[in-house]
Scaffold this motif. Structure first.
Motif, PDB file in Angstrom:
ATOM      1  N   ALA A  91       0.833  -1.205   0.000  1.00 49.90           N
ATOM      2  CA  ALA A  91       0.000   0.000   0.000  1.00 49.90           C
ATOM      3  C   ALA A  91       0.865   1.252   0.000  1.00 49.90           C
ATOM      4  O   ALA A  91       0.560   2.244  -0.679  1.00 49.90           O
ATOM      5  CB  ALA A  91      -0.928  -0.004   1.210  1.00 49.90           C
ATOM      6  N   ILE A  92       1.964   1.206   0.755  1.00 52.62           N
ATOM      7  CA  ILE A  92       2.886   2.356   0.805  1.00 52.62           C
ATOM      8  C   ILE A  92       3.486   2.605  -0.570  1.00 52.62           C
ATOM      9  O   ILE A  92       3.600   3.745  -1.025  1.00 52.62           O
ATOM     10  CB  ILE A  92       3.991   2.108   1.848  1.00 52.62           C
ATOM     11  CG1 ILE A  92       3.394   2.116   3.263  1.00 52.62           C
ATOM     12  CG2 ILE A  92       5.087   3.177   1.737  1.00 52.62           C
ATOM     13  CD1 ILE A  92       4.383   1.739   4.345  1.00 52.62           C
ATOM     14  N   GLN A  93       3.866   1.522  -1.262  1.00 53.41           N
ATOM     15  CA  GLN A  93       4.463   1.669  -2.588  1.00 53.41           C
ATOM     16  C   GLN A  93       3.469   2.235  -3.596  1.00 53.41           C
ATOM     17  O   GLN A  93       3.854   2.945  -4.520  1.00 53.41           O
ATOM     18  CB  GLN A  93       4.990   0.319  -3.064  1.00 53.41           C
ATOM     19  CG  GLN A  93       6.198  -0.157  -2.266  1.00 53.41           C
ATOM     20  CD  GLN A  93       6.720  -1.498  -2.739  1.00 53.41           C
ATOM     21  OE1 GLN A  93       6.023  -2.227  -3.443  1.00 53.41           O
ATOM     22  NE2 GLN A  93       7.930  -1.833  -2.351  1.00 53.41           N
ATOM     23  N   LEU A  94       2.187   1.942  -3.398  1.00 53.06           N
ATOM     24  CA  LEU A  94       1.171   2.463  -4.302  1.00 53.06           C
ATOM     25  C   LEU A  94       1.034   3.980  -4.205  1.00 53.06           C
ATOM     26  O   LEU A  94       0.623   4.634  -5.165  1.00 53.06           O
ATOM     27  CB  LEU A  94      -0.183   1.800  -4.011  1.00 53.06           C
ATOM     28  CG  LEU A  94      -0.326   0.335  -4.449  1.00 53.06           C
ATOM     29  CD1 LEU A  94      -1.669  -0.224  -3.972  1.00 53.06           C
ATOM     30  CD2 LEU A  94      -0.212   0.206  -5.965  1.00 53.06           C
ATOM     31  N   VAL A  95       1.394   4.529  -3.039  1.00 53.28           N
ATOM     32  CA  VAL A  95       1.257   5.983  -2.864  1.00 53.28           C
ATOM     33  C   VAL A  95       2.566   6.718  -3.168  1.00 53.28           C
ATOM     34  O   VAL A  95       2.646   7.928  -2.977  1.00 53.28           O
ATOM     35  CB  VAL A  95       0.773   6.345  -1.437  1.00 53.28           C
ATOM     36  CG1 VAL A  95      -0.575   5.718  -1.156  1.00 53.28           C
ATOM     37  CG2 VAL A  95       1.788   5.935  -0.378  1.00 53.28           C
ATOM     38  N   TYR A  96       3.585   5.998  -3.623  1.00 56.69           N
ATOM     39  CA  TYR A  96       4.848   6.644  -4.004  1.00 56.69           C
ATOM     40  C   TYR A  96       4.641   7.816  -4.959  1.00 56.69           C
ATOM     41  O   TYR A  96       5.171   8.920  -4.730  1.00 56.69           O
ATOM     42  CB  TYR A  96       5.801   5.632  -4.635  1.00 56.69           C
ATOM     43  CG  TYR A  96       6.653   4.860  -3.663  1.00 56.69           C
ATOM     44  CD1 TYR A  96       6.573   5.083  -2.291  1.00 56.69           C
ATOM     45  CD2 TYR A  96       7.548   3.905  -4.097  1.00 56.69           C
ATOM     46  CE1 TYR A  96       7.353   4.371  -1.395  1.00 56.69           C
ATOM     47  CE2 TYR A  96       8.345   3.180  -3.215  1.00 56.69           C
ATOM     48  CZ  TYR A  96       8.234   3.419  -1.867  1.00 56.69           C
ATOM     49  OH  TYR A  96       9.012   2.711  -0.984  1.00 56.69           O
ATOM     50  N   PRO A  97       3.895   7.612  -6.071  1.00 52.74           N
ATOM     51  CA  PRO A  97       3.705   8.733  -7.008  1.00 52.74           C
ATOM     52  C   PRO A  97       3.012   9.927  -6.358  1.00 52.74           C
ATOM     53  O   PRO A  97       3.402  11.082  -6.601  1.00 52.74           O
ATOM     54  CB  PRO A  97       2.838   8.129  -8.118  1.00 52.74           C
ATOM     55  CG  PRO A  97       3.056   6.666  -8.027  1.00 52.74           C
ATOM     56  CD  PRO A  97       3.254   6.377  -6.577  1.00 52.74           C
ATOM     57  N   ILE A  98       2.005   9.657  -5.532  1.00 55.35           N
ATOM     58  CA  ILE A  98       1.295  10.742  -4.838  1.00 55.35           C
ATOM     59  C   ILE A  98       2.244  11.484  -3.913  1.00 55.35           C
ATOM     60  O   ILE A  98       2.242  12.717  -3.838  1.00 55.35           O
ATOM     61  CB  ILE A  98       0.097  10.181  -4.040  1.00 55.35           C
ATOM     62  CG1 ILE A  98      -0.882   9.481  -4.976  1.00 55.35           C
ATOM     63  CG2 ILE A  98      -0.607  11.289  -3.263  1.00 55.35           C
ATOM     64  CD1 ILE A  98      -2.015   8.779  -4.263  1.00 55.35           C
ATOM     65  N   THR A  99       3.080  10.723  -3.224  1.00 55.58           N
ATOM     66  CA  THR A  99       4.067  11.317  -2.307  1.00 55.58           C
ATOM     67  C   THR A  99       5.024  12.229  -3.060  1.00 55.58           C
ATOM     68  O   THR A  99       5.314  13.349  -2.624  1.00 55.58           O
ATOM     69  CB  THR A  99       4.864  10.213  -1.589  1.00 55.58           C
ATOM     70  OG1 THR A  99       3.961   9.347  -0.895  1.00 55.58           O
ATOM     71  CG2 THR A  99       5.856  10.818  -0.598  1.00 55.58           C
TER      72      THR A  99
END
Length: 424
Positions: A352-360
């Motif tokens: 889940a954390i990796q999925l938000v990489y682009p948003i971050t």
């Protein structure tokens, strides 16, 4: 007999699947930890007094549609005009690239060679000519013809050179991020890489950054001592590794910005990325094991990290194999390394954390809300890398250069204006 063959088959499958899982687990944690260093900007002491001289070299092949605004942009940077010159190597051009460049104020050198084709060969030819000039420069900065750069670009590069750095990569931004869904998603990959990979490596203080094809500043001494020699399909990556093997690090300049034109269509983006994949597999084949050897011999993580970077195409193929191995019904059972390392709930959280990489990355770079629209189709763009990497591996020996046509002729003021509008 069936029992024995089943045991043998299970054992053989373990021999394959355990190393595959170990590699995936290691790389997942490695890049997760590395990305954490991109969550902040460390304080930098900058040297603002102009001191270094630069030869700005633009590699151009039939770029009459975009070359003019770039030269105008480069000739009006916030840096003493007597400390830099703009050169254009018009490589095998059949259009008005050379004429437009000359009229715009650049020093034009025309090259015609139907055998040694491509940017790497053109740059090598141009460097030899530069070294024979009466005037010598402290460093060379390489640009693509479709680029635009921010006004303080040379101020930032001067500061890095004065601090003792010899090879510097700039921030790679996009000059047309909202033209199509492809340019938007392509831009997101660059913003993410700038922040969570390039800046992250710089923030560690000991890892090596990677040259990105344009906005590359290389000291003249390094070019003369090492020679260019980077003529693969990814000349930037090749020279990065060549210099690193010789102990010369590449550093990062987050505030020196190049605005690059992203391909408008999926087919154009596919062809460009396939060329990159071919080049990376080629470079990996030559530098991966020497870097691993050097990492253990000198006990320096920067060499190992560079090898990890070169391993990315292999990781994509290994990950794809693992995914399909789990989808095939009736597959032999195997030892689960993932669950032995961490409970499945932990892997779900990490995923889940990796999925938000682009948003971050978008949030940390303070990009406008309109940039987030590309996240909808971003998975399609990312997963399309899988067949591209396999094709790159299959065609790794094909060194033929494929030129990306550039058409987005806009001025630097237009880029600045667009950014202001998007931010409001």
């Amino acid at each position: 007999m069936d029992f024995m063959s089943g045991v043998t088959g299970s054992h053989l499958f373990n021999v394959i699947m355990i190393p595959v899982q170990v590699i995936i687990v290691f790389m997942t944690f490695y890049y997760f930890i590395l990305s954490m260093f991109g969550l902040f900007r460390r304080t930098e002491q900058k040297i603002l007094t102009p001191e270094k001289s630069f030869a700005l070299v633009v590699a151009a092949h039939n770029e009459e549609a975009v070359i003019g605004p770039l030269i105008d942009n480069l000739l009006n940077l916030e840096y003493p005009k007597e400390l830099y010159d703009v050169f254009v190597v018009a490589d095998n051009c059949t259009d008005k690239t050379a004429l437009i460049s000359k009229n715009a104020g650049a020093l034009v050198h025309q090259r015609f060679n139907n055998e040694k084709r491509g940017k790497g060969y053109a740059l090598e030819w141009m460097f030899h000519r530069l070294f024979k000039l009466e005037r010598q420069y402290d460093a060379v900065i390489i640009f693509d013809a479709d680029n635009l750069v921010n006004g303080t670009f040379l101020v930032e590069m001067n500061s890095k050179l004065c601090q003792g750095h010899q090879i510097v990569q700039c921030y790679l931004d996009s000059k047309n991020p909202y033209d199509t869904w492809v340019t938007n998603t392509f831009s997101i990959t660059f913003w993410l890489s700038n922040r969570l990979l390039q800046l992250a490596r710089y923030n560690t203080g000991f890892l090596n950054n990677v040259l990105g094809g344009t906005g590359m500043c290389i000291s003249t001494k390094v070019l003369k001592d090492l020679g260019w020699g980077a003529t693969s399909l990814t000349e930037d990556l090749e020279f990065t590794m060549k210099a690193l093997i010789c102990g010369i690090k590449t550093t990062w300049a987050h505030d020196a910005i190049v605005y690059d034109e992203k391909p408008l269509t999926f087919v154009q983006a596919w062809n460009q990325r396939k060329r990159w994949a071919q080049g990376q597999v080629d470079v990996a084949g030559r530098y991966f094991f020497p870097l691993i050897y050097k990492a253990f011999k000198e006990r320096k993580l920067m060499y190992f990290d560079a090898a990890v970077h070169l391993f990315q195409p292999a990781l994509v193929m290994i990950g794809t194999f693992f995914m399909f191995a789990n989808l095939i019904s009736g597959m032999q059972p195997y030892t689960q390394v993932f669950s032995a390392v961490m409970p499945w709930s932990g892997w779900q959280i990490l995923s889940a954390i990796q999925l938000v990489y682009p948003i971050t990355a978008l949030a940390l770079e303070r990009l406008p809300w309109r940039a987030y629209a590309g996240l909808i189709l971003y998975p399609i763009f990312i997963y399309s890398w899988i067949p591209i990497v396999f094709l790159g591996f299959i065609n790794r020996k094909d060194k033929s250069w494929s030129h990306t046509k550039h058409t987005r002729s806009i001025k630097y003021d237009d880029v600045v204006r667009e950014k202001k509008v998007s931010s409001n």
